[in-house]
Design a protein around this motif. Structure first.
Motif, short mmCIF file in Angstrom:
data_model
loop_
_atom_site.label_atom_id
_atom_site.label_comp_id
_atom_site.label_asym_id
_atom_site.label_seq_id
_atom_site.Cartn_x
_atom_site.Cartn_y
_atom_site.Cartn_z
N PHE A 117 1.86 -3.81 -3.43
CA PHE A 117 2.34 -5.03 -4.06
C PHE A 117 2.32 -5.00 -5.58
N PRO A 118 1.27 -4.43 -6.19
CA PRO A 118 1.38 -4.28 -7.65
C PRO A 118 2.58 -3.45 -8.06
N PHE B 44 5.44 -3.30 -6.48
CA PHE B 44 6.60 -4.18 -6.40
C PHE B 44 6.73 -4.99 -7.67
N ARG B 45 5.59 -5.57 -8.10
CA ARG B 45 5.61 -6.41 -9.30
C ARG B 45 6.08 -5.59 -10.49
N ARG B 46 5.58 -4.37 -10.60
CA ARG B 46 5.95 -3.52 -11.74
C ARG B 46 7.44 -3.23 -11.74
#
Lengths: 109, 904
Positions: free
Chosen positions: A51-52, A54-56
């Motif tokens: 998920f991090p 994805f955020r990046r």
């Protein structure tokens, strides 16, 4: 179940996500599954890294997130590869290939 | 582009946090559901599937945190959280917060105040001159290395021949009488060469400055003037028709051609001038002989300043100037032999307030820094104590997963908040105190303009001290508590948080540092106070009591030479008739006044000067009766009389040192001395006295009678000895002057004792300020020591209770605690003593007056290493420390042992 998730380097994970999305838009679970399947169980990505990432990738503009209806008619967030992302994937793949070739040469020397 | 986008997205995320969090929550839920469904398809029950999926993912909160951290805005968020948390903590502990903030504010206020003074005097010496960094002072150097001002003919030669200077200008400050007969007012202005404003690159606010045509060397050819903004406002009511207006200065007409900008004050650091007149007008305006004024190379009475050519360094200019000075010395050996010249950065210039202030300001800055260090140690101690109490809380948080860096950052933020609050308070203090800078200088004639502005420098300095103070105060506590060993602290039962040995050592070290710094400051203060007291007791060689001084500026009266002499004689006669007046005299210079007195180049028959010996000797021009009025005994010979006038043989009275050095053995009376183009006969020998500073060494000196050596540029001071309080003679003086000529104004009437006090001013002020700083340091060190002792006693209450329950007497408990405190103090005293020895060596070198020709007055009259002061200061500090240890110790013994045992 075998808990041998090999930790992927951050940059490599990004590349794998982009590649997975090159085929079709997918939601988070789908991407994790696909990576696990195709790597034949070598890479098991945990949500804490996924998920991090994805955020990046979203922040950098290479993927775009959209809320859509899933197979079970529920709401899910699907990620789509953008044009910039497609370009990025191309360059990353090329660079990765060069590195692999170099490492092989060294190992075989 | 990517960076911009990232920035924008992060920014957005800050404000839409709630929405983002909800979305993420939903996404994670979807993930878990999808995982669970897969497991259910593989055969698990619904519950099992969900539980397995949850376990695989781990804590949603953890995932959410990791996602959040991947964006840059999380840093800002956590900082904001830290700030809010610290704010709450500080607010919940108002006593501690107030103490810390006040302590810090004292240190920061003191150092910021001294910095603004330094900024005003040194860093921004000439307000209104935009490029003052490139302006240098131009000074002559005598054969024995002392700096003096320049003569006009020398200046002209330098101006015409030096290539590395873009321009050089000469100025002379003067009192001037502005206005008509009845409304004349004394103003201060500068006679300046025509290129003055061009060299300074100063533009007028209205009208113009001097034109190149007005740069020529033609006496009395340019009756123009430029006035200051302030004068335009006050005297001329900001009338727009000021340009072209005719004004009367020293009873001559001048035309106003320009008005300067509001912030321009002239070119002498810290002094406020109101009018600038071409130097070529000086002879006319002051009734002086222009041939002598502009042609006598010995008449060194102008201040010179220059601007270097762009790209030329000070060293390059210095060597060109020194070379040219050598050539001048060859051309004019009678006047310039052995003289050299140089340029110096403005702040090193010797003529002006900055020369006086440099030394004291340096000392003050050092003292303020020491105070700041003490303050920081104090606050560090306070913070350490507080953080030890919160040990448990920190350990818990660490156990729950907080990062150590986050905890340390939070403590640093606390320190920063405290420092920020203190810095605001400190800056206000500094601005308020800054206005008192003029009190550091003795009372002067020319109005001072040491204005303290809130400018960028000040804010930058305040900001820097804030950050440095915060770091110094909170770094150690932060490091300390972050190293907390989780297991130990959590396991300790019944204690709210003991300090481990390491923390105690740190606090002990801080206290030792504080005590030693306080000792250094105390010793310095003691040294200054002693030296000031010693100077006050010095015998100055004359008796200033019951004497009223009245000063005149004869150049403003419009009299010619003869008229001025007559005025003096008549005034003296008139005053002697008045009741209450026991003696009257007048002279050119006043001993121990703040102006350097005049000297004259002498040749003495029968004395061959050594090579390079400076034959310029200080002198005073006096009336008959001067010596008896001042109670200066005449060892041999006689005083001047009214018969020593223009027609009789020139006579001179010399000082004992003069006779000893130049006249040697044998009869001094009757010897011949050559000066001012004439031969003088020695008719008397006066006892040595002090002429410039109470602490000066004995120098040769001589006196000549007014009627025989009257130069038009001399000042004039009348002395009236009264039978009662000299202040009563002021009106008598005014009356007498008015009766002789109503247009002559007395500039200043003041009792001589008050006037002389001015020469001790720097020492008085230094003693006062350092005494204040020393006292503050002492107080702070005492508070620091007290807090450490009180805290450690509180820690050991449990132990003390056990001891007393087992039969220990209260005295032995007292001894225990006091021993601990005194051990720390002793270590601090030893360290401080050594430091003070090192420091005092530097302090003794600081001179007050700069190496002008006057015997340099040192800031410290006597030896700086006086054992009495050291021992006294140490004893005083030890006594205070004893008290600081005793009070908590006594409280501890009062505690009921049973209560102490139960104390947690």
């Amino acid at each position: 179940m075998a808990d041998r998730s090999t930790d992927l380097v951050q940059g490599t994970l990004d590349m794998l996500i982009l590649k997975t999305l090159a085929l079709e838009p997918m939601h988070g679970w789908g991407i994790a599954q696909r990576i696990e399947q195709i790597s034949r169980g070598v890479f098991q990505v945990n949500p804490g890294s996924l998920f991090p990432a994805f955020r990046r990738l979203e922040r950098s503009g290479w993927i775009k997130g959209e809320w859509r209806a899933t197979e079970n008619n529920r709401r899910g967030k699907y990620y789509i590869l953008t044009d910039a992302g497609r370009n990025k994937l191309k360059t990353e793949t090329r660079e990765w290939g060069r590195q692999i070739a170099a490492i092989s040469r060294i190992l075989e020397a | 582009m990517t960076i911009l986008r990232k920035f924008a997205r992060g920014f957005l995320a800050l404000f839409q946090k709630k929405q983002f969090d909800n979305e993420l929550e939903e996404e994670l839920r979807g993930f878990i559901e999808a995982a669970a469904e897969q497991k259910m398809r593989a055969g698990m029950s619904r519950e099992e599937a969900f539980r397995a999926a949850h376990t695989e993912m781990g804590s949603t909160a953890a995932v959410r945190d990791q996602v959040n951290e991947s964006g840059w805005e999380s840093v800002i968020e956590s900082i904001w959280q830290d700030l809010r948390y610290c704010f709450r903590i500080l607010r919940s502990n108002p006593g501690f917060t107030a103490l810390a903030v006040l302590t810090l504010a004292v240190g920061m206020g003191a150092s910021t105040t001294v910095f603004t003074w330094i900024d005003t005097v040194l860093l921004n010496p000439l307000p209104g001159v935009p490029t003052s960094g490139e302006v240098v002072a131009f000074e002559n150097i005598t054969p024995n290395g002392q700096f003096v001002t320049v003569s006009y003919p020398d200046y002209r030669d330098y101006r015409d021949h030096l290539k590395l200077l873009e321009g050089i200008t000469a100025t002379r400050p003067s009192a001037l009488a502005l206005g008509e007969e009845d409304h004349s007012q004394t103003i201060w202005g500068q006679f300046v060469t025509g290129n003055y404003f061009a060299v300074l690159q100063v533009q007028p606010e209205m009208g113009r400055v001097f034109l190149p045509a007005e740069y020529a060397d033609t006496p009395n050819a340019f009756p123009v003037a430029v006035i200051s903004h302030r004068l335009w406002q006050s005297r001329f009511n900001s009338a727009p028709e000021i340009i072209g207006k005719t004004i009367h200065v020293n009873r001559h007409e001048l035309t106003v051609v320009g008005v300067t900008r509001r912030d321009f004050n002239g070119s002498m650091v810290g002094l406020q001038f109101d009018i600038w007149i071409p130097y070529m007008m000086r002879a006319e305006l002051q009734s002086l002989n222009s041939d002598w004024l502009l042609g006598d190379r010995n008449n060194r009475d102008v201040l010179a300043m220059a601007r270097l050519q762009p790209g030329v360094s000070v060293e390059q200019a210095q060597s060109e100037i020194a070379e040219f000075a050598r050539q001048l010395a060859k051309l004019y050996p009678e006047y310039d032999q052995g003289m050299s010249a140089t340029v110096l950065p403005l702040k090193k210039g010797h003529f002006g307030p900055q020369g006086l202030l440099l030394g004291p300001l340096q000392i003050l800055m050092a003292a303020a820094c020491v105070l700041l260090l003490i303050v920081c140690s104090n606050v560090a101690n306070l913070l350490l104590a507080k953080s030890t109490v919160r040990r448990r809380e920190f350990s818990l948080r660490l156990a729950l997963g907080a990062k150590r860096t986050r905890l340390a950052r939070q403590l640093l933020t606390e320190g920063l908040l405290l420092a920020a609050a203190a810095s605001i308070l400190g800056t206000c203090i500094a601005i308020w105190l800054g206005h008192s800078l003029p009190y550091l200088l003795p009372p002067r004639d020319v109005p001072l303009t040491l204005d303290v502005h809130v400018n960028v420098h000040l804010l930058v300095f305040a900001g820097l001290t804030c950050v440095i103070t915060a770091l110094l105060s909170s770094l150690i506590p932060a490091l300390q508590s972050v190293r907390a060993n989780l297991n130990d602290t959590l396991k300790e039962s019944g204690r709210t948080g003991t300090s481990g040995p390491r923390s105690h050592r740190t606090r002990a070290a801080l206290v030792i540092a504080e005590v030693s710094l306080a000792l250094v400051t105390l010793i310095s203060a003691g040294v200054f106070v002693r030296s000031f007291q010693a100077s006050e007791k010095i015998d100055v060689g004359f008796d200033p009591r019951s004497v009223l001084l009245s000063r005149f500026f004869p150049s403003t009266t419009g009299y010619n030479l003869e008229q001025r002499k007559q005025f003096c004689i008549r005034l003296r006669e008139k005053l002697e008739e008045q009741p209450g007046v026991t003696a009257v005299a007048y002279s050119d210079g006043v001993p121990l006044g703040y102006e350097p007195s005049w000297w004259e180049n002498l040749k003495i028959k029968g004395y061959v000067p050594a090579t390079g010996e400076n034959m310029k000797i200080y002198r005073n021009v006096v009336s008959p009766g001067y010596f008896s009025l001042m109670h200066i005994p005449l060892k041999e010979g006689r005083d001047f009389t009214e018969h020593d006038d223009e027609k009789s043989a020139p006579v001179v009275i010399v000082s004992q040192a003069f006779a000893k050095h130049f006249l040697g053995k044998g009869m001094a009376l009757g010897r011949q001395v050559y000066g001012w183009g004439r031969w003088f006969t020695v008719v008397g020998i006066a006892q040595d006295s002090k002429y410039h500073y109470p602490t000066e060494a004995t120098i040769p000196y001589f006196y000549v009678p007014f009627r025989q050596v009257f130069r038009a540029d001399m000042a004039l001071t009348f002395y009236i000895k009264t039978s009662g309080d000299p202040v009563t003679a002021i009106s008598t003086m005014r009356e007498a002057v008015y009766q002789i000529d109503p247009n002559v104004t007395i500039f200043n009437s003041v009792p001589m004792t008050q006037f002389i006090g001015a020469s001790l001013f720097p020492q008085k002020i230094a003693a006062a300020l350092l005494g204040a700083l020393g006292f503050l340091s002492l107080l702070l060190a005492a508070i620091g020591l007290y807090s450490v002792m009180a805290y450690s006693v509180a820690q050991r209450t449990h132990e003390i209770g056990i001891r007393m329950a087992l039969g220990a007497k209260s005295t032995s408990v007292l001894k225990l605690v006091i021993h601990q405190g005194m051990r720390l103090t002793l270590a601090g005293l030893l360290l401080g003593g050594v430091a003070a020895l090192l420091v005092s060596r530097n302090m003794a070198a600081i001179s007050l007056s700069g190496p002008t020709m006057a015997g340099a007055g040192n800031l410290l009259g006597g030896s700086a290493i006086d054992p009495v002061i050291y021992i006294g200061a140490a004893a005083f500090l030890a006594a205070v420390a004893l008290l600081a240890s005793y009070i908590p110790a006594r409280r501890a013994t009062k505690v009921d042992p049973l209560v102490a045992l139960r104390y947690e």
